[in-house]
Design a protein around this motif. Sequence first.
Motif: not given
Length: 142
Positions: A92-99
């Motif tokens: 599984t590839r992982i993409l983080f998101m955050s401000s």
Amino acid sequence: MNSFPSPQVDLGESSERSATVLVVDDYRSLCNLIAAMLRPRGYHVLTASSGEEAQALARANAGIDLLLTDIEMPRMRGDELAAWFRVTTPLTRILFMSSQRVVSAPAPVHFLKKPFSGHGLMTKVRDVLNHNSAPFAETAAA
């Protein structure tokens, strides 16, 4: 959340292949908005508002291609969830998101800075799924 685009925004070309994306954010409305942007492009989207809910979905749904997770969440942080995915479903590839900007991580990560545009989201998701984006590459509103 008003800085995020509406689901009707033109997001470019349709996905060439169907992929399953698990979107995790403690704001359910943001999960639903992201899902509304990804589904018309051919992605199968699951949403969770906590790390524990995401783990349950992962156990029940084999073949999650991409984990798109917020970093800052109550109870289980996104990086803790990602560590669990790296052990249980290493493909599984992982993409983080955050401000917030990612300062450090145990492994190279892909990052999408909030708020982001629909085009920025689609570009980053396609790039991560196709391994075309560099770790720590930051995409913001385009």
